[in-house]
Design a protein around this motif. Structure first.
Motif, PDB file in Angstrom:
ATOM      1  N   LYS A  39      -2.120 -37.056  13.359  1.00  0.00           N
ATOM      2  CA  LYS A  39      -1.737 -35.661  13.168  1.00  0.00           C
ATOM      3  C   LYS A  39      -2.784 -35.040  12.244  1.00  0.00           C
ATOM      4  O   LYS A  39      -3.610 -35.720  11.662  1.00  0.00           O
ATOM      5  N   ASP A  40      -2.745 -33.743  12.118  1.00  0.00           N
ATOM      6  CA  ASP A  40      -3.652 -33.096  11.174  1.00  0.00           C
ATOM      7  C   ASP A  40      -3.363 -33.621   9.778  1.00  0.00           C
ATOM      8  O   ASP A  40      -2.203 -33.699   9.360  1.00  0.00           O
ATOM      9  N   ILE A  41      -4.406 -33.991   9.080  1.00  0.00           N
ATOM     10  CA  ILE A  41      -4.251 -34.550   7.742  1.00  0.00           C
ATOM     11  C   ILE A  41      -4.441 -33.428   6.739  1.00  0.00           C
ATOM     12  O   ILE A  41      -5.446 -32.718   6.764  1.00  0.00           O
ATOM     13  N   ALA A  42      -3.470 -33.264   5.887  1.00  0.00           N
ATOM     14  CA  ALA A  42      -3.521 -32.201   4.884  1.00  0.00           C
ATOM     15  C   ALA A  42      -4.582 -32.535   3.841  1.00  0.00           C
ATOM     16  O   ALA A  42      -4.905 -33.704   3.618  1.00  0.00           O
ATOM     17  N   PRO A  43      -5.147 -31.524   3.193  1.00  0.00           N
ATOM     18  CA  PRO A  43      -6.126 -31.795   2.151  1.00  0.00           C
ATOM     19  C   PRO A  43      -5.469 -32.487   0.953  1.00  0.00           C
ATOM     20  O   PRO A  43      -4.258 -32.406   0.767  1.00  0.00           O
ATOM     21  N   GLY A  86     -13.492 -44.595   5.045  1.00  0.00           N
ATOM     22  CA  GLY A  86     -12.363 -43.704   4.840  1.00  0.00           C
ATOM     23  C   GLY A  86     -11.385 -43.780   5.981  1.00  0.00           C
ATOM     24  O   GLY A  86     -11.769 -43.954   7.136  1.00  0.00           O
ATOM     25  N   VAL A  87     -10.107 -43.687   5.643  1.00  0.00           N
ATOM     26  CA  VAL A  87      -9.051 -43.701   6.636  1.00  0.00           C
ATOM     27  C   VAL A  87      -9.235 -42.509   7.571  1.00  0.00           C
ATOM     28  O   VAL A  87      -9.665 -41.439   7.147  1.00  0.00           O
ATOM     29  N   ALA A  88      -8.914 -42.674   8.813  1.00  0.00           N
ATOM     30  CA  ALA A  88      -8.995 -41.616   9.829  1.00  0.00           C
ATOM     31  C   ALA A  88     -10.414 -41.086   9.949  1.00  0.00           C
ATOM     32  O   ALA A  88     -10.637 -39.883  10.032  1.00  0.00           O
ATOM     33  N   GLY A  89     -11.387 -41.961   9.919  1.00  0.00           N
ATOM     34  CA  GLY A  89     -12.776 -41.548  10.083  1.00  0.00           C
ATOM     35  C   GLY A  89     -13.280 -40.681   8.949  1.00  0.00           C
ATOM     36  O   GLY A  89     -14.133 -39.819   9.150  1.00  0.00           O
TER      37      GLY A  89
END
Length: 195
Positions: A39-43, A86-89
């Motif tokens: 899902k979109d990862i929040a900042p 880093g996680v999620a690329g």
């Protein structure tokens, strides 16, 4: 006429059921991959941690130890942005872990007493090898082993996984799922520190 409709519906159900059965690996894999899509990862958000008093309430020898214990399950060295990954690329930076690494020690070697997550956490909590506590395998609900084996066959095209092992003694009955895990008689680090 109603009889012909019912026969047609029954035949369609049988055919769809058979198609689903023969394609069960693809169906399960599709459901799992759709539900696990990133899902979109929040900042990153700063968290205002509680601050302690300006002065310690007691002298060093009189107060209990101050211990910070960080445990991250299934974290690989490439999952941290400190090491260029880093996680999620790289979309989920780890700035606080990076700051700890920059201002402290970096550990490049690690050890785990077991390759399975739950028993290794129990090992950390007790300081004992899983074979000594009897908590050697990650508890799984009935049918989970068959599902993992099915998915392995689907992904790899073979049966690369061995049969699930619950106890070395085949005569020993597997306890109910709710009773599998670390025995309550084991003393954990939390119990020791509480004293």
């Amino acid at each position: 006429m109603l009889r012909n409709i019912l026969i047609g519906v029954a035949a369609a159900i049988v055919l769809l059921g058979a198609a689903a059965w023969f394609n069960r690996e693809a169906i399960v894999l599709r459901v799992l991959t759709e539900s696990a899509k990133a899902k979109d990862i929040a900042p990153n958000r700063p968290v205002d941690w509680m601050t302690g008093p300006a002065a310690a309430p007691a002298a060093s020898p009189a107060r209990p130890p101050n211990i910070v214990f960080i445990l991250v399950d299934d974290l690989g060295i490439n999952d941290l942005s400190t090491f260029g990954g880093g996680v999620a690329g790289g979309r989920a930076p780890t700035p606080h872990i990076d700051a700890l690494a920059k201002g402290g020690a970096i550990f490049r070697q690690a050890y785990s007493g077991t390759a399975s997550c739950a028993p290794s956490r129990a090992m950390i909590m007790t300081g004992r090898y899983p074979t000594r506590t009897g908590f050697e395998f990650t508890p799984t609900p009935d049918g989970m082993g068959a599902m993992v084996t099915m998915m392995s066959k689907s992904l790899r095209g073979d049966s690369a996984l061995p049969a699930p092992i619950f106890h070395r003694d085949a005569a020993k009955a597997l306890p109910p799922y709710a009773q599998q895990g670390l025995p309550g008689s084991e003393v954990t680090v939390a119990e020791v520190l509480r004293g």
